[in-house]
Write a protein that holds these residues in place. Structure first.
Motif, PDB file in Angstrom:
ATOM      1  N   THR A   1      -5.934  -5.692  14.114  1.00  0.00           N
ATOM      2  CA  THR A   1      -5.565  -6.309  12.834  1.00  0.00           C
ATOM      3  C   THR A   1      -5.281  -5.259  11.762  1.00  0.00           C
ATOM      4  N   ILE A   2      -5.425  -3.983  12.104  1.00  0.00           N
ATOM      5  CA  ILE A   2      -5.299  -2.911  11.112  1.00  0.00           C
ATOM      6  C   ILE A   2      -3.974  -2.173  11.281  1.00  0.00           C
ATOM      7  N   ASN A   3      -3.239  -2.067  10.210  1.00  0.00           N
ATOM      8  CA  ASN A   3      -1.940  -1.388  10.223  1.00  0.00           C
ATOM      9  C   ASN A   3      -2.088   0.005   9.605  1.00  0.00           C
ATOM     10  N   ASN A   4      -2.853   0.845  10.305  1.00  0.00           N
ATOM     11  CA  ASN A   4      -3.071   2.217   9.834  1.00  0.00           C
ATOM     12  C   ASN A   4      -3.218   3.083  11.076  1.00  0.00           C
ATOM     13  N   LYS A   5      -2.129   3.734  11.439  1.00  0.00           N
ATOM     14  CA  LYS A   5      -2.068   4.466  12.697  1.00  0.00           C
ATOM     15  C   LYS A   5      -3.155   5.532  12.810  1.00  0.00           C
ATOM     16  N   SER A   6      -3.402   6.281  11.747  1.00  0.00           N
ATOM     17  CA  SER A   6      -4.391   7.366  11.793  1.00  0.00           C
ATOM     18  C   SER A   6      -5.796   6.823  12.011  1.00  0.00           C
ATOM     19  N   LEU A   7      -6.105   5.713  11.335  1.00  0.00           N
ATOM     20  CA  LEU A   7      -7.425   5.090  11.510  1.00  0.00           C
ATOM     21  C   LEU A   7      -7.591   4.607  12.944  1.00  0.00           C
ATOM     22  N   VAL A   8      -6.570   3.938  13.470  1.00  0.00           N
ATOM     23  CA  VAL A   8      -6.645   3.390  14.833  1.00  0.00           C
ATOM     24  C   VAL A   8      -6.819   4.513  15.853  1.00  0.00           C
ATOM     25  N   GLN A   9      -6.085   5.599  15.686  1.00  0.00           N
ATOM     26  CA  GLN A   9      -6.211   6.718  16.623  1.00  0.00           C
ATOM     27  C   GLN A   9      -7.603   7.331  16.582  1.00  0.00           C
ATOM     28  N   TYR A  10      -8.150   7.460  15.384  1.00  0.00           N
ATOM     29  CA  TYR A  10      -9.498   8.021  15.236  1.00  0.00           C
ATOM     30  C   TYR A  10     -10.531   7.083  15.858  1.00  0.00           C
ATOM     31  N   ALA A  11     -10.410   5.790  15.581  1.00  0.00           N
ATOM     32  CA  ALA A  11     -11.360   4.810  16.116  1.00  0.00           C
ATOM     33  C   ALA A  11     -11.285   4.736  17.636  1.00  0.00           C
TER      34      ALA A  11
ATOM     35  N   PHE B   1     -15.719  10.602   1.563  1.00  0.00           N
ATOM     36  CA  PHE B   1     -16.313  10.514   0.228  1.00  0.00           C
ATOM     37  C   PHE B   1     -17.662   9.798   0.292  1.00  0.00           C
ATOM     38  N   PRO B   2     -18.482   9.896  -0.778  1.00  0.00           N
ATOM     39  CA  PRO B   2     -19.789   9.227  -0.775  1.00  0.00           C
ATOM     40  C   PRO B   2     -19.641   7.706  -0.756  1.00  0.00           C
ATOM     41  N   ILE B   3     -20.508   7.049  -0.045  1.00  0.00           N
ATOM     42  CA  ILE B   3     -20.413   5.606   0.121  1.00  0.00           C
ATOM     43  C   ILE B   3     -20.510   4.860  -1.210  1.00  0.00           C
ATOM     44  N   GLU B   4     -21.313   5.379  -2.157  1.00  0.00           N
ATOM     45  CA  GLU B   4     -21.451   4.659  -3.438  1.00  0.00           C
ATOM     46  C   GLU B   4     -20.118   4.539  -4.182  1.00  0.00           C
ATOM     47  N   ALA B   5     -19.193   5.445  -3.874  1.00  0.00           N
ATOM     48  CA  ALA B   5     -17.905   5.440  -4.582  1.00  0.00           C
ATOM     49  C   ALA B   5     -17.003   4.298  -4.155  1.00  0.00           C
ATOM     50  N   ILE B   6     -17.396   3.554  -3.121  1.00  0.00           N
ATOM     51  CA  ILE B   6     -16.575   2.411  -2.692  1.00  0.00           C
ATOM     52  C   ILE B   6     -16.405   1.414  -3.836  1.00  0.00           C
ATOM     53  N   LYS B   7     -17.417   1.320  -4.715  1.00  0.00           N
ATOM     54  CA  LYS B   7     -17.336   0.359  -5.823  1.00  0.00           C
ATOM     55  C   LYS B   7     -16.165   0.669  -6.766  1.00  0.00           C
ATOM     56  N   LEU B   8     -15.717   1.916  -6.786  1.00  0.00           N
ATOM     57  CA  LEU B   8     -14.592   2.287  -7.642  1.00  0.00           C
ATOM     58  C   LEU B   8     -13.256   1.818  -7.074  1.00  0.00           C
ATOM     59  N   LEU B   9     -13.281   1.347  -5.822  1.00  0.00           N
ATOM     60  CA  LEU B   9     -12.032   0.959  -5.148  1.00  0.00           C
ATOM     61  C   LEU B   9     -11.860  -0.552  -5.060  1.00  0.00           C
ATOM     62  N   LYS B  10     -12.602  -1.291  -5.867  1.00  0.00           N
ATOM     63  CA  LYS B  10     -12.606  -2.756  -5.728  1.00  0.00           C
ATOM     64  C   LYS B  10     -11.226  -3.392  -5.912  1.00  0.00           C
ATOM     65  N   ASN B  11     -10.340  -2.708  -6.590  1.00  0.00           N
ATOM     66  CA  ASN B  11      -8.987  -3.251  -6.793  1.00  0.00           C
ATOM     67  C   ASN B  11      -7.960  -2.621  -5.855  1.00  0.00           C
ATOM     68  N   ARG B  12      -8.438  -1.891  -4.863  1.00  0.00           N
ATOM     69  CA  ARG B  12      -7.539  -1.223  -3.929  1.00  0.00           C
ATOM     70  C   ARG B  12      -7.591  -1.913  -2.566  1.00  0.00           C
ATOM     71  N   ASP B  13      -6.443  -2.096  -1.978  1.00  0.00           N
ATOM     72  CA  ASP B  13      -6.349  -2.707  -0.649  1.00  0.00           C
ATOM     73  C   ASP B  13      -6.358  -1.595   0.396  1.00  0.00           C
ATOM     74  N   VAL B  14      -7.570  -1.203   0.819  1.00  0.00           N
ATOM     75  CA  VAL B  14      -7.704  -0.121   1.786  1.00  0.00           C
ATOM     76  C   VAL B  14      -8.745  -0.510   2.836  1.00  0.00           C
ATOM     77  N   ASP B  15      -8.571   0.046   4.035  1.00  0.00           N
ATOM     78  CA  ASP B  15      -9.569  -0.114   5.092  1.00  0.00           C
ATOM     79  C   ASP B  15     -10.472   1.110   5.088  1.00  0.00           C
ATOM     80  N   ILE B  16     -11.765   0.880   5.119  1.00  0.00           N
ATOM     81  CA  ILE B  16     -12.740   1.963   5.017  1.00  0.00           C
ATOM     82  C   ILE B  16     -13.577   2.016   6.290  1.00  0.00           C
ATOM     83  N   VAL B  17     -13.778   3.217   6.777  1.00  0.00           N
ATOM     84  CA  VAL B  17     -14.677   3.435   7.907  1.00  0.00           C
ATOM     85  C   VAL B  17     -15.995   3.996   7.380  1.00  0.00           C
ATOM     86  N   LEU B  18     -17.100   3.331   7.722  1.00  0.00           N
ATOM     87  CA  LEU B  18     -18.435   3.818   7.392  1.00  0.00           C
ATOM     88  C   LEU B  18     -18.949   4.609   8.586  1.00  0.00           C
ATOM     89  N   SER B  19     -19.397   5.804   8.344  1.00  0.00           N
ATOM     90  CA  SER B  19     -19.776   6.731   9.405  1.00  0.00           C
ATOM     91  C   SER B  19     -21.265   7.054   9.323  1.00  0.00           C
TER      92      SER B  19
END
Length: 446
Positions: free
Chosen positions: A11-21, A388-406
């Motif tokens: 369901t993810i349209n991000n080639k770099s993320l898919v390859q890494y995963a 980036f630090p996980i707490e910074a995810i709150k700054l992206l609330k208006n951004r349409d991005v897929d995030i990987v938690l590691s």
């Protein structure tokens, strides 16, 4: 947050993320294939049990160690609490020799198993050495094999412990059938704090009753008497009867261990209709604990027994100790005193170092945001991600991005620090809840 799977990657349209995963998923697949090569199949029924947990929580069960340890009441050994982080806790054995032959025994997985079948450790010498080095010792235990095959060495160990570290909590593990009143008197004289009996459900009823008499006898000499045993699927009614018997004896508590397959003797497990829990791990990693792999349906029965104890208002503490509960001390010990860059934070829930990553086309969307807010980040050109630090995810609330938690573990190889990534999860700024992974980060101890 979602676990990484081939299905949700589609369901993810991000080639770099898919390859890494895909790298992570291929490692997971290879691990599962290796696990099944030991001869016991994974259960077709995926492991889930929210209904049982919801009921226990509503009844007032105590959930600890990130839900890996569950209590019917507040009666729990301080040694179990210390085990969570492993700090100050030291367990040893005289030998791995045992007069029993349990089909689920995992001692063969121990380092130098064959050597210590025939030879003894210098447990007193080891203890003296630790004390001389100034090692913190708050909890000491002697296990086996069967320690009471060596009664003189067992008594000598606890006598020395009483002399060198009198404030340490001491405990002895035993099957119980070699215990005598003379040995109990000797243990009492060393101020032993706790004794844990292992009751074997494959024993005859008569043999089990014999062990119960030993437990009753131990109560006259040892402050805290407990039972610790694996919970085997299919033994529910017998286990409930045992809980009632132990409550009548006024024992301190029982540790219900998730039953494990020791990576050998697969045919016996198959004949008993047993399968492996699926998935076998929350996090795939090389854990030190030698017990093996969790067996399907053992956890469900453990939860049922905690429920039973609470419904019957049993006085004894009934503690479910999952296989995952055994792992946390290792992760804490590897991570707690390590210092990584600012993009990593040490979770107070599971003791893994956590960080977040965005890939490919999403890097540009977040880079300016972080620069405007002075958020630290690093860029990895090889795998095309920004970390980036996980707490910074709150700054992206208006951004349409897929995030990987590691999730990460620190290893030391040839005195060099190696960061081992052991789990990836998917989220988005809209769906992410910081409290689910630990919003209060642990401070690194120096």
């Amino acid at each position: 947050m979602k676990n990484l799977t081939k299905a949700n990657l589609r369901t993810i349209n991000n080639k770099s993320l898919v390859q890494y995963a895909d790298i992570y998923l291929n490692i997971e697949k290879a691990t599962l294939e290796q696990i099944e090569s030991f001869g016991l199949p994974l259960s077709k029924r995926k492991h889930h049990g929210p209904a049982a947990h919801n009921k226990l929580r509503d009844m007032g069960a105590i959930y600890r160690n990130n839900n890996k340890s569950i209590l019917s009441n507040e009666r729990i050994s301080s040694a179990c609490e210390a085990c969570t982080k492993g700090t100050g806790s030291y367990t040893t054995f005289v030998s791995l020799k045992c007069h029993r032959d349990c089909y689920f025994c995992f001692n063969k997985n121990q380092d130098e198993y064959n050597f210590y079948l025939q030879n003894k450790k210098n447990v007193n010498g080891d203890l003296k050495s630790l004390v001389e080095q100034g090692v913190l010792l708050t909890h000491l235990a002697l296990t086996g094999g069967e320690p009471l095959l060596h009664p003189d060495e067992t008594l000598a160990f606890f006598k020395l412990a009483d002399e060198l570290v009198p404030d340490a909590h001491t405990r002895l593990y035993t099957a119980g059938d070699l215990l005598s009143e003379e040995i109990l008197q000797g243990l009492h004289n060393t101020h032993l704090n706790e004794i844990r009996f292992s009751i074997k459900m494959e024993d005859s009823i008569q043999k089990r009753k014999h062990i119960l008499t030993k437990i009753a006898l131990a109560k006259k000499y040892i402050p805290d008497v407990l039972v610790e045993m694996p919970v085997i699927p299919g033994t529910g009614e017998e286990m409930k009867e045992l809980l009632l018997e132990l409550d009548k004896l006024d024992v301190f508590g029982i540790n219900l261990l998730e039953f494990c397959f020791p990576l050998g003797n697969a045919q016996t497990f198959k004949e008993k209709g047993l399968e492996l829990k699926n998935p076998p791990y929350d996090v795939y990693y090389n854990f030190w604990y030698a017990g093996g792999l969790a067996v399907a349906e053992s956890e469900a029965l453990c939860l049922e027994l905690v429920d039973f104890a609470m419904e019957r208002k049993l006085k004894l503490g009934v503690h479910y100790c999952s296989l995952e509960n055994k792992f946390t001390g290792q992760i804490y010990q590897q991570n707690h005193d390590q210092v990584l860059d600012e993009t990593y934070k040490l979770s107070n829930r599971d003791f893994y170092f956590k960080t977040a990553k965005v890939f490919g086309k999403d890097k540009g969307k977040v880079k300016k945001v972080f620069e405007n807010h002075d958020v630290p980040f690093t860029i990895n050109e090889d795998y095309d991600f920004l970390q980036f630090p996980i707490e910074a995810i709150k700054l992206l609330k208006n951004r349409d991005v897929d995030i990987v938690l590691s999730s990460n573990v620190v290893e030391i190889e040839e005195k060099e620090q190696v960061i081992r990534e052991v789990q990836l999860e998917l989220t988005t700024p809209k769906n992410f809840v910081l409290e689910e992974i630990g919003s209060n980060w642990l401070k690194k101890e120096r």
